[in-house]
Design a protein around this motif. Structure first.
Motif, short mmCIF file in Angstrom:
data_model
loop_
_atom_site.label_atom_id
_atom_site.label_comp_id
_atom_site.label_asym_id
_atom_site.label_seq_id
_atom_site.Cartn_x
_atom_site.Cartn_y
_atom_site.Cartn_z
N GLU A 1 11.79 60.51 37.44
CA GLU A 1 10.74 59.59 37.91
C GLU A 1 11.13 58.14 37.64
OE1 GLU A 1 6.53 62.03 37.49
OE2 GLU A 1 7.30 61.01 35.76
N VAL A 2 11.58 57.91 36.41
CA VAL A 2 11.98 56.55 36.03
C VAL A 2 13.15 56.08 36.87
CG1 VAL A 2 12.87 55.13 34.15
CG2 VAL A 2 11.10 56.83 33.69
N ALA A 3 14.15 56.96 37.00
CA ALA A 3 15.38 56.56 37.69
C ALA A 3 15.12 56.27 39.17
CB ALA A 3 16.43 57.66 37.55
N THR A 4 14.16 57.00 39.76
CA THR A 4 13.91 56.76 41.18
C THR A 4 12.91 55.63 41.38
OG1 THR A 4 12.22 58.47 41.14
CG2 THR A 4 14.39 59.12 41.95
N PHE A 5 12.15 55.31 40.34
CA PHE A 5 11.14 54.25 40.48
C PHE A 5 11.80 52.88 40.50
CE2 PHE A 5 8.07 51.19 39.02
CZ PHE A 5 6.89 51.58 39.62
N TYR A 6 12.71 52.66 39.58
CA TYR A 6 13.30 51.33 39.44
C TYR A 6 14.50 51.19 40.36
CZ TYR A 6 10.23 50.76 35.51
OH TYR A 6 9.11 50.65 34.74
N THR A 7 14.42 50.22 41.27
CA THR A 7 15.48 50.11 42.28
C THR A 7 16.78 49.58 41.68
OG1 THR A 7 14.56 47.96 42.82
CG2 THR A 7 13.91 49.79 44.21
N MET A 8 16.74 49.08 40.45
CA MET A 8 17.99 48.62 39.85
C MET A 8 18.86 49.77 39.37
SD MET A 8 16.77 45.17 37.96
CE MET A 8 18.30 44.72 37.18
N PHE A 9 18.29 50.97 39.36
CA PHE A 9 19.14 52.12 39.10
C PHE A 9 19.71 52.57 40.44
CE2 PHE A 9 16.20 52.64 35.40
CZ PHE A 9 17.15 52.30 34.45
N ASN A 10 21.02 52.49 40.58
CA ASN A 10 21.66 52.91 41.82
C ASN A 10 21.93 54.41 41.75
OD1 ASN A 10 21.92 50.22 42.84
ND2 ASN A 10 23.52 49.92 41.30
N LEU A 11 21.42 55.12 42.73
CA LEU A 11 21.56 56.57 42.70
C LEU A 11 22.79 57.04 43.49
CD1 LEU A 11 17.80 57.48 43.13
CD2 LEU A 11 19.10 57.20 41.03
N SER A 12 23.44 56.10 44.17
CA SER A 12 24.66 56.43 44.90
C SER A 12 25.77 55.48 44.43
CB SER A 12 24.46 56.25 46.40
OG SER A 12 23.41 57.05 46.83
N PRO A 13 27.04 55.83 44.67
CA PRO A 13 28.13 54.97 44.23
C PRO A 13 28.02 53.56 44.82
CG PRO A 13 28.97 57.10 44.87
CD PRO A 13 27.53 57.09 45.23
N VAL A 14 28.47 52.58 44.06
CA VAL A 14 28.51 51.19 44.52
C VAL A 14 29.96 50.71 44.43
CG1 VAL A 14 26.14 50.69 43.83
CG2 VAL A 14 28.01 50.33 42.20
N GLY A 15 30.21 49.60 45.10
CA GLY A 15 31.56 49.05 45.07
C GLY A 15 31.88 48.44 43.71
N GLU A 16 33.16 48.12 43.56
CA GLU A 16 33.58 47.48 42.30
C GLU A 16 32.81 46.17 42.10
OE1 GLU A 16 37.64 45.34 40.96
OE2 GLU A 16 37.87 47.15 42.19
N HIS A 17 32.63 45.44 43.21
CA HIS A 17 31.78 44.26 43.18
C HIS A 17 30.52 44.59 43.95
CE1 HIS A 17 35.24 42.16 41.65
NE2 HIS A 17 35.95 42.62 42.68
N PHE A 18 29.42 44.69 43.23
CA PHE A 18 28.17 45.13 43.83
C PHE A 18 27.32 43.90 44.14
CE2 PHE A 18 23.77 46.91 42.96
CZ PHE A 18 23.61 47.37 44.25
N VAL A 19 27.14 43.64 45.42
CA VAL A 19 26.44 42.42 45.84
C VAL A 19 24.97 42.72 46.07
CG1 VAL A 19 26.33 40.62 47.59
CG2 VAL A 19 28.54 41.63 46.98
N GLN A 20 24.12 42.03 45.31
CA GLN A 20 22.68 42.14 45.56
C GLN A 20 22.24 40.84 46.20
OE1 GLN A 20 20.38 44.16 42.34
NE2 GLN A 20 22.25 43.81 41.20
N LEU A 21 21.82 40.94 47.42
CA LEU A 21 21.54 39.75 48.20
C LEU A 21 20.03 39.54 48.27
CD1 LEU A 21 23.27 38.92 51.50
CD2 LEU A 21 20.84 38.64 51.33
#
Lengths: 685, 207
Positions: free
Chosen positions: B76-96
């Motif tokens: 529940e916690v992991a899916t609630f907070y969008t800062m937890f990425n549930l899928s792989p991200v790039g080496e440089h993760f851009v949050q725009l």
């Protein structure tokens, strides 16, 4: 004690009561979706808004404590508009699929929208759709309908004690699910369907079979365990369509176990609907006259000492009374209602009842479980223990100790030991029991069906006395039964009379040929191979073990098909009512025995239900009082005996397969297989 | 925001490094007995950091077991907070940042740059170096528009300066976090227009 005014009516409520409770006290009806009396307060549906004087906005009455001097209005224009607004939001994403929804006709949202819904929608965007979630063979989901009241989540955490439901995501994307969509594992899981105010969770086995308004509702009593849960049997024509819980705060509150609820398809399968007689080694359909004649022919000139009768787990009190009277009149004393071989003493009710009562668990402060796994044996009672464990008013928390199988009971416990020696050496738990004001000792059938069962019972009773569990105000000695018939059987004295044999003796006698005729009244749990060459009369409902071995089959009525008396593990007498008629030429069991008695020339002295009940009352006066527990005035002293070292085992190995009705049920078989597969996966890890 | 699901491709197991286990114990010890669940967010965050910036399913179970919580509660916690990425991200993760101030100042242009140089939102680029996602306000509105790349803010961006940052990162060159324009921090563009002299600390005066 705050006093407040609701719609001009002054009410006084208990301190700590909510506004919603105060409004109900004043007779006002408050719509609600998330609020439920037996669950914690969530306050997230906002449907219970009321207007409180001097409050600038409507308040959610379920989450607002009632205050002294509040002036509340539940019917004002503002309240109506506020609720209409809430309803409009709830309906934004709710599909308009009532015509194909199983909740239709008994849906809170449907009902409330009659009062607070508007006729059109102002929402022109797409409605959301939610992926289906798998929750096992019992609970069907249509998650698009979910309004996020979270009742199911709170139930699984607080009442079932198996926190496996949760809400993932958030906002519009919030979804109710189990972890990685595994099947629900609680024995009480389907109660979430009753709690669901919409059609998001429905009964999978009941899907698309009937509409609630077509069903005839009959209030009855469950027999799947010895709790005696109060149920409502919904039938259409000759068929039981479903089983729902009925409110009884003293027994099952408003929950029932999954077995109680979904066993109904077992009532239609494998049924014995006509008498059978074994001719040339094969069971042939017969008429009642032929069946009775075959019995009369075999019983002719057989001495009473060579006859035996065993009552099974699902036998009603009336049939056991008739069984006992009939066979006693034939001079038979080998009558036993303890087919599992439990070493219970029928001479004193105190020694075989759950004396504390189920509701009394909520006053206990320490509980010792001996040879029992209440979660499997009596899920409702286990839920009551969990409820007590979660209550905050026990100083230092409820202490539970376990001697016997070490299973997940949904609450924490101290594990003391596996076998009877631990009764003598409780370690530190001995002090816990001694220091407890209201200690309970619960002894299960796993401790009593052993060779040393009588000694274990005596030891447990002696322990109860020594720790002060038995006083004038409190009786903390409890026997937890697993069979619905057992207490009534013991009350009516279905135990071996003078020179009589118990179940073990009967089986030995049958193997050796000393017993020639055995009448099984729904007794299927004994080892049929040990019946030897005996002539077996099987009277029951299902083609289970007993019927396969039988020489004559007398088809009886299942618990939903007769007006019958049941006594639960507490000693509470309850009346079950007939919802449907027995199939084919099957008949009510006491009437079969009454008819047989006429053929045998020993006509029983009762012709109708009132007369046999009067006869039962003459035997045991407490049968006159239904729904109450006759007080146990004196506890016996039992002779001590030798204790064996073997560990206790629970008699319920497979929760879903404990009796012939459950074994005939396809739904129960699916549940059992699913549970077994899950256990294998867990073991593999 | 959209429906967040666990990634279909999951590692077999997850465990904290010895160092992180020590760290986790300290976090858990901050909370009173029986309230260990309070440490769930820091532990999940550390798990995400250790696991290349995304949170795999075994890590959810690992943290749940560490804290004595039910799996579903941690999920529940992991899916609630969008800062937890549930899928792989790039080496440089851009949050725009796409919230109003950044949007008014040209966040749409930056999104276009992302689409061109990285690919569709939420997908890791072919070289594994980048992935991007639009987020709500990151609290740097005075320097709008801006993006966050891993732990650093890059502010006062326009399409060309953003492209430069991305290229530098791709080539492994040093990049300077903060405003990519001439100005310093959030001072006015083109130099100070007030508080140009230091006042007398005795009188508190100045201009």
């Amino acid at each position: 004690m705050p006093k407040l005014t609701v719609d001009g009516i002054e009410v006084e409520v208990e301190a700590g009561a909510t506004l919603l409770q105060a409004c109900e006290e004043a007779g006002a009806e408050i719509p609600r979706f998330c609020y439920h009396e037996r669950l914690s307060i969530a306050g997230n549906c906002r449907m219970c808004l009321v207007e409180v004087e001097k409050s600038p906005k409507p308040v959610a009455s379920c989450a607002m404590p009632a205050g002294d001097g509040m002036v509340v209005s539940t019917k004002s224009e503002q309240v109506k508009r506020a609720r209409e607004g809430v309803m409009e939001f709830l309906l934004i994403n709710h599909p308009l699929d009532c015509p194909i929804c199983d909740q239709g006709g008994e849906c809170d949202l449907q009902d409330q929208s009659m009062a607070y819904g508007v006729d059109g929608s102002r929402f022109h965007e797409n409605k959301r759709a939610v992926e289906e979630k798998y929750m096992g063979p019992l609970v069907k989901t249509v998650m698009t309908r979910c309004i996020h009241c979270t009742r199911c989540i709170r139930f699984s955490q607080e009442v079932a004690g198996v926190p496996e439901l949760g809400a993932i995501g958030r906002g519009e994307d919030m979804e109710i699910t189990t972890y990685l969509e595994h099947a629900l594992t609680s024995e009480l899981s389907a109660n979430v369907v009753d709690l669901c105010p919409v059609g998001a969770l429905t009964f999978r086995p009941f899907a698309y079979t009937a509409r609630p308004w077509e069903l005839k509702k009959t209030e009855s009593i469950d027999v799947m365990d010895a709790v005696g849960s109060n149920i409502r049997v919904d039938a259409r024509g000759p068929e039981v369509m479903r089983i729902l819980p009925r409110l009884n705060d003293d027994v099952n509150e408003e929950w029932i176990s999954d077995k109680t609820r979904f066993v109904w398809d077992g009532l239609k399968m494998q049924r014995l609907d006509t008498p059978f007689v074994r001719i040339n080694g094969r069971l042939q359909p017969a008429t009642w006259e032929e069946a009775f004649a075959a019995i009369a022919a075999r019983l002719k000139d057989v001495d009473g000492s060579r006859i035996a009768a065993i009552a099974g787990d699902l036998a009603c009190a009336e049939s056991m009374k008739a069984l006992k009277d009939l066979y006693t009149s034939l001079g038979c004393t080998s009558i036993d209602c303890r087919q599992d071989g439990a070493k219970l003493d029928a001479s004193n009710r105190g020694a075989y009842l759950f004396n504390t009562t189920i509701a009394g668990i909520e006053e206990a402060d320490a509980i010792l479980l001996v040879g029992t796994d209440p979660r499997k044996e009596a899920a409702i009672i286990n839920a009551r223990i969990l409820k007590r464990a979660r209550q905050k008013d026990v100083e230092g928390g409820l202490k539970v100790g376990v001697i016997g199988p070490r299973n997940d009971l949904t609450y924490d416990y101290d594990y003391i030991g596996a076998g009877p020696q631990s009764l003598k050496d409780l370690g530190s738990f001995g002090d816990v029991l001694k220091n407890a004001a209201r200690p309970m000792i619960v002894i299960g059938q796993g401790a009593l069906t052993r060779k040393d069962g009588a000694a274990v019972l005596a030891e447990a009773l002696a322990l109860a006395k020594s720790v002060g569990a038995i006083t004038d105000e409190w009786n903390g000695f409890n026997v937890l039964h697993t069979a619905a018939a057992r207490v009534a059987g013991l009350d009516l004295g279905l135990v071996p009379g003078e020179g009589g044999r118990d179940v073990e003796g009967i089986l030995e006698g049958a193997s050796s040929g000393e017993i020639e005729v055995v009448h099984l009244l729904g007794a299927d749990e004994i080892d049929m191979n040990r019946l030897g060459k005996a002539f077996v009369i099987y009277q029951g409902t299902h083609g289970d073990a007993g019927a396969h071995r039988a020489d004559v089959i007398l088809p009886g009525a299942a618990y939903t098909e007769k007006n019958a008396t049941w006594v639960n593990t507490e000693g509470r007498v309850q009346l079950g009512r007939r919802a449907v008629f027995p199939p084919g030429s099957a008949r009510e069991d006491w009437a079969i025995l009454r008819a047989l008695s006429g053929v045998l020339g020993k006509t029983l002295p009762y012709d109708d239900l009132d007369a046999i009940r009067a006869a039962m009352e003459a035997d045991a006066p407490h049968f006159a009082m239904s729904d109450v527990i006759a007080p146990v005035t004196e506890m016996p002293s039992l002779p001590q005996g030798e204790l064996d070292a073997a560990p206790f085992e629970t008699p319920v190995r497979d929760f879903f397969m404990t009796n012939p009705v459950a074994r005939a049920s396809a739904v129960m078989a699916e549940c059992s297989a699913g549970r077994a597969a899950a256990a294998r996966i867990q073991a593999a890890e | 925001m959209s429906v967040r699901r666990l990634d279909p491709n999951q590692p077999d197991s997850f465990a904290f490094t010895a160092e992180n286990v020590e760290w986790a114990k300290k976090q858990i010890a901050k909370y009173p007995e029986g309230k260990q669940a309070s440490a769930v967010i820091p532990l999940l965050w550390r798990a995400q950091e250790q696991h290349d910036g995304w949170l795999p399913e075994p890590a959810i179970r690992y943290v749940a077991e560490m804290l004595g919580m039910d799996y579903i509660r941690v999920l529940e916690v992991a899916t609630f907070y969008t800062m937890f990425n549930l899928s792989p991200v790039g080496e440089h993760f851009v949050q725009l940042c796409g919230t109003t101030p950044c949007w008014l100042r040209g966040a749409d242009d930056l999104k276009e740059v992302c689409r061109k140089h990285i690919g569709p939102e939420g997908k890791v680029s072919a070289d594994g170096k980048f992935s991007w996602m639009e987020v709500e306000c990151l609290g740097a509105c005075v320097n709008a528009p801006m993006v966050q790349i891993n732990a650093d803010f890059f502010e006062d961006l326009d399409a060309s300066s953003f492209e430069r940052v991305l290229n530098d990162l791709r080539e492994g060159r040093e990049v300077k976090p903060g405003p990519q324009s001439e100005r310093h921090a959030s001072e006015p563009e083109g130099g100070l227009t007030s508080l140009t002299t230091v006042g007398d600390p005795q009188t508190g005066g100045g201009d």
